[in-house]
Design an enzyme around this catalytic site. Structure first.
Site, PDB file in Angstrom:
ATOM      1  N   LYS A  10      51.789  44.800  33.817  1.00  0.00           N
ATOM      2  CA  LYS A  10      51.440  46.546  34.103  1.00  0.00           C
ATOM      3  C   LYS A  10      52.309  45.683  35.798  1.00  0.00           C
ATOM      4  CE  LYS A  10      47.997  45.872  37.220  1.00  0.00           C
ATOM      5  NZ  LYS A  10      48.550  46.905  38.600  1.00  0.00           N
ATOM      6  N   PRO A  89      53.786  35.243  35.672  1.00  0.00           N
ATOM      7  CA  PRO A  89      53.569  34.248  37.307  1.00  0.00           C
ATOM      8  C   PRO A  89      52.207  35.610  37.310  1.00  0.00           C
ATOM      9  CG  PRO A  89      55.308  35.845  37.507  1.00  0.00           C
ATOM     10  CD  PRO A  89      55.364  35.583  36.603  1.00  0.00           C
ATOM     11  N   GLY A  91      49.017  35.634  40.348  1.00  0.00           N
ATOM     12  CA  GLY A  91      48.597  35.684  41.464  1.00  0.00           C
ATOM     13  C   GLY A  91      50.145  37.080  41.946  1.00  0.00           C
ATOM     14  N   ALA A  92      50.788  37.913  41.015  1.00  0.00           N
ATOM     15  CA  ALA A  92      51.729  38.327  41.364  1.00  0.00           C
ATOM     16  C   ALA A  92      52.207  40.179  41.548  1.00  0.00           C
ATOM     17  CB  ALA A  92      53.395  37.446  40.232  1.00  0.00           C
ATOM     18  N   GLY A  93      50.803  40.282  41.659  1.00  0.00           N
ATOM     19  CA  GLY A  93      50.986  41.796  41.423  1.00  0.00           C
ATOM     20  C   GLY A  93      51.147  42.585  40.163  1.00  0.00           C
ATOM     21  N   GLY A  96      48.606  40.156  34.897  1.00  0.00           N
ATOM     22  CA  GLY A  96      48.423  38.808  34.873  1.00  0.00           C
ATOM     23  C   GLY A  96      47.030  38.700  34.878  1.00  0.00           C
ATOM     24  N   GLY A  97      45.834  37.555  35.202  1.00  0.00           N
ATOM     25  CA  GLY A  97      44.229  37.503  34.310  1.00  0.00           C
ATOM     26  C   GLY A  97      43.831  39.010  33.580  1.00  0.00           C
ATOM     27  N   ALA A  99      45.554  41.467  32.648  1.00  0.00           N
ATOM     28  CA  ALA A  99      45.857  42.089  31.413  1.00  0.00           C
ATOM     29  C   ALA A  99      45.509  41.025  30.177  1.00  0.00           C
ATOM     30  CB  ALA A  99      47.409  41.996  31.346  1.00  0.00           C
ATOM     31  N   ASP A 120      41.232  46.727  37.906  1.00  0.00           N
ATOM     32  CA  ASP A 120      42.586  46.600  37.358  1.00  0.00           C
ATOM     33  C   ASP A 120      42.358  46.333  35.725  1.00  0.00           C
ATOM     34  OD1 ASP A 120      44.673  47.376  38.895  1.00  0.00           O
ATOM     35  OD2 ASP A 120      45.398  45.296  38.725  1.00  0.00           O
TER      36      ASP A 120
END
Length: 272
Positions: A10, A89, A91-93, A96-97, A99, A120
């Site tokens: 995202k 990665p 915690g990368a903006g 991540g989790g 999605a 999110d």
């Protein structure tokens, strides 16, 4: 038989912080797109839920109920054997989790309860461009957003979102235009260059290496625009061509072996 699901990265092309509620939640106005690059999941109905995490970013990812994909399986009401291949990665903006959890819900049901897993997750249920307002709960599909070549770069540092909001000096900032409309690709890119990520400056103050990432992207041949995504530390560059994006990603990775740098493409709007 396992069902494969993809959890695309995202990207917040814009992120305007427009206020803060009495309960502390921040109000946002963001144009979100997704990419062809993402995590992959294989979901198999099972008697009990289990989770195996593999891939280059598997280290440190929990394989129990602390992981949002496990809780997504619970919301879907379907015990699953889940294999999660972490290509992005954490915690990368870039989702991540969130999605990953949305991919489970999209495949197995439970989408109506997505917000229970985090602000999110609902936006990640669709891979098409969306405008995200409120605390992430007001979503609107956006037409006219082109697909383009991207380079994503993460310097290997995590900047916790609460920390970034805590040092954000100004919480009341202008929103995007009420109506989003672009007659051409060039008009879209010109408009995008005038927008902001209000979390970029506080993120740079917290992790100065983000400034170096942005400079590397902006100096690459063919880069039209570089900006941080979300609360960081991943930054994106929009490139004129796929070839230039691949070249830039390779050059940045060679110059900075500790950084994660990948070329991909964004997913554009469906025009009717």
């Amino acid at each position: 038989m396992a069902t494969e699901a993809v959890a695309p990265a995202k990207i917040n092309l814009t992120l305007h912080v427009t206020g803060q509620r009495a309960d502390g939640y921040h109000l946002l106005d963001s144009l979100v797109v997704f990419t062809e690059l993402g995590d992959h999941l294989w979901l198999t109905p099972s008697a009990v839920t289990s989770l195996q995490v593999t891939g280059p970013f598997a280290e440190g990812v929990p394989e129990d109920r602390r992981n949002l994909v496990w809780r997504a399986a619970e919301l879907a009401g379907m015990p699953l054997n889940i294999r999660l291949d972490k290509q992005l990665p954490h915690g990368a903006g870039i989702g991540g989790g969130s999605a990953d959890a949305a991919a489970v819900l999209r495949t197995c049901g439970g989408q109506a309860r997505a917000a229970e897993l985090g602000a999110d997750v609902p936006v990640c249920l669709s891979e098409r461009p969306q405008r995200m307002r409120g605390i992430g709960d007001v979503l609107e599909q956006v037409s006219g957003v082109p697909a383009f070549a991207l380079v994503l770069v993460n310097p290997g540092v995590q900047v916790p979102t609460p920390d970034i909001f805590r040092v954000l000096a100004r919480k009341q900032n202008p929103a995007m235009a009420e109506r989003l409309h672009w007659p051409s690709r060039a008009a879209f890119l010109s408009w995008l260059a005038e927008q902001r990520n209000d979390l970029e400056a506080p993120a740079i103050a917290t992790a100065p290496v983000i400034r170096d990432v942005l400079a590397a992207l902006r100096h690459a041949n063919g880069c039209r625009l570089a900006r941080m995504s979300g609360s960081g530390a991943t930054c994106f560059g929009i490139f004129e061509s796929d070839a230039q994006a691949r070249e830039a990603a390779a050059q940045i990775a060679a110059a900075q072996p500790g950084w994660w740098a990948h070329a991909t493409r964004s997913i554009g709007s469906i025009e009717v």
